[in-house]
Scaffold this motif. Structure first.
Motif, short mmCIF file in Angstrom:
data_model
loop_
_atom_site.label_atom_id
_atom_site.label_comp_id
_atom_site.label_asym_id
_atom_site.label_seq_id
_atom_site.Cartn_x
_atom_site.Cartn_y
_atom_site.Cartn_z
N GLN A 12 40.08 24.52 38.55
CA GLN A 12 41.12 23.90 37.73
C GLN A 12 42.47 24.60 37.90
N ASP A 13 42.46 25.93 38.00
CA ASP A 13 43.69 26.71 38.06
C ASP A 13 43.51 27.80 39.11
N VAL A 14 44.12 27.62 40.27
CA VAL A 14 43.93 28.54 41.40
C VAL A 14 44.37 29.95 41.05
N THR A 15 45.54 30.11 40.45
CA THR A 15 46.04 31.44 40.12
C THR A 15 45.10 32.14 39.14
N LYS A 16 44.64 31.43 38.14
CA LYS A 16 43.72 32.00 37.16
C LYS A 16 42.40 32.40 37.83
N ALA A 17 41.89 31.58 38.73
CA ALA A 17 40.64 31.89 39.44
C ALA A 17 40.80 33.14 40.31
N VAL A 18 41.88 33.22 41.04
CA VAL A 18 42.13 34.37 41.91
C VAL A 18 42.27 35.64 41.08
N TYR A 21 38.82 36.91 39.98
CA TYR A 21 38.06 37.59 41.04
C TYR A 21 38.67 38.95 41.39
N GLU A 22 39.99 39.06 41.31
CA GLU A 22 40.64 40.36 41.52
C GLU A 22 40.23 41.34 40.43
N GLU A 23 40.30 40.90 39.18
CA GLU A 23 39.99 41.79 38.06
C GLU A 23 38.49 42.07 37.95
#
Length: 130
Positions: A12-18, A21-23
């Protein structure tokens, strides 16, 4: 020669998904498009990628089944190996993951647990084999 290059999750939200996974797993952002509808993370020799549901719909004329955290997960998982399953799970939970199966030791000695990410995708956290 064929080489496995990447997996793309439709989110739904690419920035939120990335960011999740980073955090959650300490992965490194490789690329994110200027309009935030596609991104890639470095995960070793392959790439874990994300595409917005909107972009995916523009690519697939007949559509697709969207992942939904309120329904059962798809019959596919992303797997991450670690020497410390419990610590990895705690970090992932802090980032928003939901634990669906606590760590269990398999008959072959591997410790395995299962999480779901923000979009409901299934993630296996396990110790390395052999």
């Amino acid at each position: 020669m064929i080489k496995f290059a990447y997996t793309i999750l439709y989110v739904q939200d690419v920035t939120k998904a990335v960011t999740f996974y980073e955090e959650a797993f300490g992965l490194t952002r490789k690329f994110i498009s200027p309009d935030n509808d596609y991104a890639e993370l470095l995960v070793g020799e392959t790439t874990l990628s994300f595409a917005s549901v909107t972009l995916a719909k523009s690519n697939l004329a007949d559509g697709f089944q969207e992942s939904n955290p309120n329904e059962k997960p798809f019959g596919i998982e992303i797997g991450f190996t670690t020497e410390n399953v419990e610590e990895t799970i705690l970090n992932a939970e802090k980032a928003g993951a939901v634990v669906i199966e606590k760590p269990k030791t398999k008959p072959w000695g591997q410790t395995v647990a299962y999480l779901r990410d923000l979009d409901g995708f299934l993630i296996e956290i396990c110790t390395p084999m052999g």
